[in-house]
Design a protein around this motif. Sequence first.
Motif, PDB file in Angstrom:
ATOM      1  N   LYS A 146       0.806  -1.322   0.152  1.00 26.54           N
ATOM      2  CA  LYS A 146       0.053   0.099  -0.176  1.00 26.54           C
ATOM      3  C   LYS A 146       0.789   1.194   0.005  1.00 26.54           C
ATOM      4  O   LYS A 146       0.316   2.352  -0.964  1.00 26.54           O
ATOM      5  CB  LYS A 146      -0.902  -0.151   1.127  1.00 26.54           C
ATOM      6  CG  LYS A 146      -2.317  -0.754   1.021  1.00 26.54           C
ATOM      7  CD  LYS A 146      -3.401  -0.002   2.083  1.00 26.54           C
ATOM      8  CE  LYS A 146      -4.553  -0.737   1.433  1.00 26.54           C
ATOM      9  NZ  LYS A 146      -5.600  -0.501   2.703  1.00 26.54           N
ATOM     10  N   ASN A 147       1.917   1.269   0.832  1.00 29.93           N
ATOM     11  CA  ASN A 147       2.645   2.457   0.794  1.00 29.93           C
ATOM     12  C   ASN A 147       3.098   2.737  -0.446  1.00 29.93           C
ATOM     13  O   ASN A 147       3.575   4.148  -0.825  1.00 29.93           O
ATOM     14  CB  ASN A 147       3.753   2.182   2.040  1.00 29.93           C
ATOM     15  CG  ASN A 147       4.773   3.446   2.223  1.00 29.93           C
ATOM     16  OD1 ASN A 147       5.603   3.746   1.468  1.00 29.93           O
ATOM     17  ND2 ASN A 147       4.263   4.337   3.086  1.00 29.93           N
ATOM     18  N   SER A 149       2.152   2.057  -3.306  1.00 31.11           N
ATOM     19  CA  SER A 149       1.069   2.298  -3.977  1.00 31.11           C
ATOM     20  C   SER A 149       0.932   1.304  -5.207  1.00 31.11           C
ATOM     21  O   SER A 149       0.588   1.678  -6.323  1.00 31.11           O
ATOM     22  CB  SER A 149       1.156   3.768  -4.678  1.00 31.11           C
ATOM     23  OG  SER A 149       1.135   4.857  -3.888  1.00 31.11           O
TER      24      SER A 149
HETATM   25  C1  LIG Z   1       4.794   5.746   2.947  1.00 29.90           C
HETATM   26  O1  LIG Z   1       5.547   5.632   4.266  1.00 29.90           O
HETATM   27  C2  LIG Z   1       6.317   6.813   4.552  1.00 29.90           C
HETATM   28  C3  LIG Z   1       7.041   6.696   5.818  1.00 29.90           C
HETATM   29  O2  LIG Z   1       6.460   6.198   6.812  1.00 29.90           O
HETATM   30  C4  LIG Z   1       5.355   8.068   4.632  1.00 29.90           C
HETATM   31  O3  LIG Z   1       5.976   9.120   4.750  1.00 29.90           O
HETATM   32  C5  LIG Z   1       4.405   8.038   3.463  1.00 29.90           C
HETATM   33  O4  LIG Z   1       3.233   8.727   3.559  1.00 29.90           O
HETATM   34  C6  LIG Z   1       3.602   6.636   3.175  1.00 29.90           C
HETATM   35  N1  LIG Z   1       2.958   6.813   1.898  1.00 29.90           N
HETATM   36  C7  LIG Z   1       1.797   6.138   1.461  1.00 29.90           C
HETATM   37  C8  LIG Z   1       1.344   6.552   0.409  1.00 29.90           C
HETATM   38  O5  LIG Z   1       1.391   5.498   2.561  1.00 29.90           O
END
Ligand SMILES: *[C@@H]1O[C@H](CO)[C@@H](O)[C@H](O)[C@H]1NC(C)=O
Length: 272
Positions: A146-147, A149
Amino acid sequence: MEYIGATGAPVTFDSVPIEKGINFHFILGFAIDADPSGNAQNDKFSPFWAETLTPNSVAAIKARHSNVKVLASLSGWSVNNKVIRWYDPIDHKLWISNAFSSFKSLAITYHLDGIDIDYENFPRHGDANNSSNFAHCIGELITLLKNQSVISLVTIAPFHLTVKPYMELFDRYGEVIDYVNHQFYTDKVLTPQSYLEDFKLRASQFDKNKLLPSYEVNGRGIQDVFFETLRLLEKNGFGINGIMIFSADAAPSNNYYYERKSQDFLNNSISI
Ligand SMILES: *[C@@H]1O[C@H](CO)[C@@H](O)[C@H](O)[C@H]1NC(C)=O
Ligand SMILES: *[C@@H]1O[C@H](CO)[C@@H](O)[C@H](O)[C@H]1NC(C)=O
């Protein structure tokens, strides 16, 4: 949500009725860390769903219906009669990074929107340690997917014998889990009242707003009183935020009766 492709029958997306106004999620069954003989492939997930469900057919059904999303489910019960188990990776970091790259390439090839977690067998020994290993590895995997994307949707599919490791996963990583597709048809409840009691139990173990009632076509558990059951759940204060059906492979035999009626039901609940 409806599982599709697990029996190997030459199913297609096109024959499934899809109504406007609600989200329709297909779940491809299954992506498995195994070769066709069931031997683990070091975190390389291969598609074992029906070969008729090609990358082009996924792209086509999504282009035709803007309300369709497609997920792939990890694991399932077995491949070619060999039972697939969660195993304990010795190197967690390596497992997570390999699983991430492998699922990402599958997601790109098949235009996937999400992942469903459906490991159904766990090592028999040392239950507690093994389940925490599962929660950690899967939790980090879905968080990363998810992070980065790669996907936007995560669902999990516990059944009565696997509730414990899934509860641990949900307790620690519930934030990134969108729906709980508990397999109610494995819980041996046959009346609306007992389904309600079971739903209350599963709602207390997970989150009532993410928990979806489920139905197995020509299968186990509750059959023709399913919609009566949904109304009883609503009367008892449970919002029905979706329905999970297993599976489209069996549904042509009754002309997709439950798919049609479920979409009507959800459409009407949403409009009141
Ligand atoms: C992914 O993780 C980073 C570090 O925790 C964070 O800053 C970022 O907003 C995250 N992105 C998403 C799309 O969740
Ligand atoms: C869903 O509900 C809307 C609004 O009530 C209605 O216009 C539409 O025809 C319904 N669709 C189905 C498939 O029942």
